[in-house]
Design a protein around this motif. Structure first.
Motif, mmCIF file in Angstrom:
data_model
loop_
_atom_site.group_PDB
_atom_site.id
_atom_site.type_symbol
_atom_site.label_atom_id
_atom_site.label_comp_id
_atom_site.label_asym_id
_atom_site.label_seq_id
_atom_site.Cartn_x
_atom_site.Cartn_y
_atom_site.Cartn_z
ATOM 1 N N ARG A 81 1.715 13.910 -9.786
ATOM 2 C CA ARG A 81 2.218 15.468 -10.078
ATOM 3 C C ARG A 81 3.212 15.470 -10.627
ATOM 4 O O ARG A 81 3.078 16.263 -11.463
ATOM 5 N N ALA A 82 3.344 14.180 -11.916
ATOM 6 C CA ALA A 82 4.110 14.856 -13.637
ATOM 7 C C ALA A 82 2.701 14.629 -13.559
ATOM 8 O O ALA A 82 2.830 15.457 -15.308
ATOM 9 N N GLY A 133 1.535 6.093 -6.775
ATOM 10 C CA GLY A 133 0.542 7.470 -7.869
ATOM 11 C C GLY A 133 0.606 8.973 -7.315
ATOM 12 O O GLY A 133 0.351 9.586 -8.411
ATOM 13 N N GLN A 134 1.444 9.304 -6.361
ATOM 14 C CA GLN A 134 1.652 10.574 -5.885
ATOM 15 C C GLN A 134 2.516 10.769 -6.835
ATOM 16 O O GLN A 134 2.118 12.302 -7.361
ATOM 17 N N ARG A 182 0.886 -1.709 0.161
ATOM 18 C CA ARG A 182 -0.105 0.102 -0.295
ATOM 19 C C ARG A 182 0.704 1.418 0.123
ATOM 20 O O ARG A 182 0.387 2.207 -0.621
ATOM 21 N N LEU A 183 1.669 1.550 0.782
ATOM 22 C CA LEU A 183 2.946 2.238 0.907
ATOM 23 C C LEU A 183 3.575 2.798 -0.226
ATOM 24 O O LEU A 183 3.311 3.811 -1.525
ATOM 25 N N VAL A 184 4.353 1.226 -0.767
ATOM 26 C CA VAL A 184 4.364 1.843 -2.529
ATOM 27 C C VAL A 184 3.760 2.058 -3.476
ATOM 28 O O VAL A 184 3.799 2.933 -4.968
ATOM 29 N N VAL A 185 2.632 1.748 -3.665
ATOM 30 C CA VAL A 185 1.518 1.834 -4.376
ATOM 31 C C VAL A 185 0.936 3.262 -4.310
ATOM 32 O O VAL A 185 0.780 4.219 -5.226
ATOM 33 N N ALA A 186 1.253 4.051 -3.066
ATOM 34 C CA ALA A 186 0.881 5.274 -2.590
ATOM 35 C C ALA A 186 1.800 6.693 -2.961
ATOM 36 O O ALA A 186 1.736 7.116 -4.100
#
Length: 375
Positions: free
Chosen positions: A48-49, A43-44, A36-40
């Protein structure tokens, strides 16, 4: 054998009822939390990109058909359906996909023989190949998480048959992203194979609560006509599938059948076939994307003979599989013995036809804007 065992273990872990399954999923909670941390964070970075406009440009307008889970939502028939709709509008689409396994790209060739299928894990590069080959738009099969590939329409599928309100990410569950990721879609499609109306309603409520600003459609994946593999030339025995669903009347009179599948949701396939009136005596289910071998075919035929002997009957004359399995089994199936039949999934729109038309229109508009008219 090791990949097969791994797939079976994952299926049990993700979908097993009762205390053993719950305990196994609980043990994997730390790994799921890390996922979940890696996916979040990933995604951020992409959010941003996207805001900054720094994602690479795509060579062609793209419609993506993806999902949140590992398999079982009907991406292949739905992607093929969108490609056909684009052709009806006068476009020249190509299908770009990762090409995992040896089945999905072959299925596309059967369903849409006039549409070029390109296999490239990098959808940006694959779209460039499609442009050089003469396509004017692309359908991306399984690209929702491939966020470098900018798309003008982002269709996300949610299976009513396999939906679980307890959303668990890999490795504790089949989800690649949380349900909240639906919010970045341009359309959500609930696919239905054998799920009942109450289950479909539960899924609709869940996705609408999660992404209230995204339109939702419902597509039913209906089994098409039963087709027999050509015994004269099994390599060329697969033709474009057409026709109506198999009628229930008379199917049982045609004798017992054995189902053979290597798909993500074999139970839904079996339920569909029983619902069509087939007299199903056994279902030999392999792991999703299993690469069939000659030894597998021999094992299947031997098990059929054993079952018939124990029941005091003659071996079944029909084996029924999915089109996804038939494209791999065709060159392996013996010319004598039980006949191999296959069935394809046809798309029937139950809700949201206008929403689906809008997704096609997005691509057509982007194509017309990007490509100046001749002359």
């Amino acid at each position: 054998m090791a990949p097969e065992l791994g797939r079976r273990a994952a299926e049990w872990l993700w979908y097993a009822d009762g205390l053993p399954g719950e305990l196994a999923r609980t043990v994997l909670w730390p790994a799921e939390a890390l996922m979940r941390l890696v996916v979040a964070r990933r995604g951020q970075r992409y959010d941003r990109a996207q805001r900054e406009g720094s994602l690479p440009a795509m060579a062609l307008p793209a419609l993506s058909v993806g999902n949140l889970t590992v398999g079982g939502t009907g991406k292949t028939p739905v992607a093929a359906w969108f490609a056909a709709r684009l052709r009806e509008r006068g476009a020249h689409p190509a299908l770009v996909m990762r090409g995992y396994g040896d089945d999905e790209w072959r299925v596309h060739q059967v369903l849409n023989p006039a549409v070029q299928v390109l296999r490239n894990p990098d959808r940006v590069h694959g779209t460039g190949e499609a442009a050089r080959a003469g396509a004017d738009c692309v359908v991306l099969d399984d690209a929702f998480q491939h966020r470098r590939a900018r798309r003008v329409a982002d269709v996300v599928l949610v299976s009513a048959d396999r939906f679980d309100s307890a959303v668990r990410l890999l490795p504790a569950g089949p989800y690649r992203e949380p349900l909240a990721a639906l919010q970045r879609a341009t359309a959500i499609v609930v696919t239905v194979k054998a799920a009942g109306p109450e289950q479909v309603d539960r899924v609709l409520q869940a996705v609408q609560r999660t992404a209230p600003e995204v339109g939702v459609a419902v597509l039913r994946l209906v089994p098409g006509a039963l087709c027999q593999l050509s015994s004269s030339d099994p390599h060329d025995g697969l033709a474009p599938v057409a026709g109506s669903p198999p009628a229930t009347e008379g199917n049982r009179e045609r004798g017992p059948v054995v189902l053979l599948s290597a798909i993500a949701d074999p139970q839904a396939f079996e339920t569909q076939m029983r619902g069509c009136g087939l007299d199903v005596r056994a279902h030999l289910a392999f792991g999703d994307h299993h690469t069939f071998t000659a030894a597998d075919v021999e094992t299947v035929l031997a098990r059929m003979a054993q079952q018939a002997a124990s029941a005091g009957t003659t071996p079944s004359t029909r084996v029924v599989c999915t089109l996804k399995d038939a494209v791999k089994l065709a060159p392996l199936w013996p010319r004598v013995g039980p006949a191999l039949w296959y069935v394809s999934q046809h798309v029937a729109v139950e809700r949201g036809a206008a929403l689906l038309d809008q997704q096609v229109e997005r691509v057509i508009t982007a194509r017309d804007t990007a490509v100046p008219p001749p002359g």
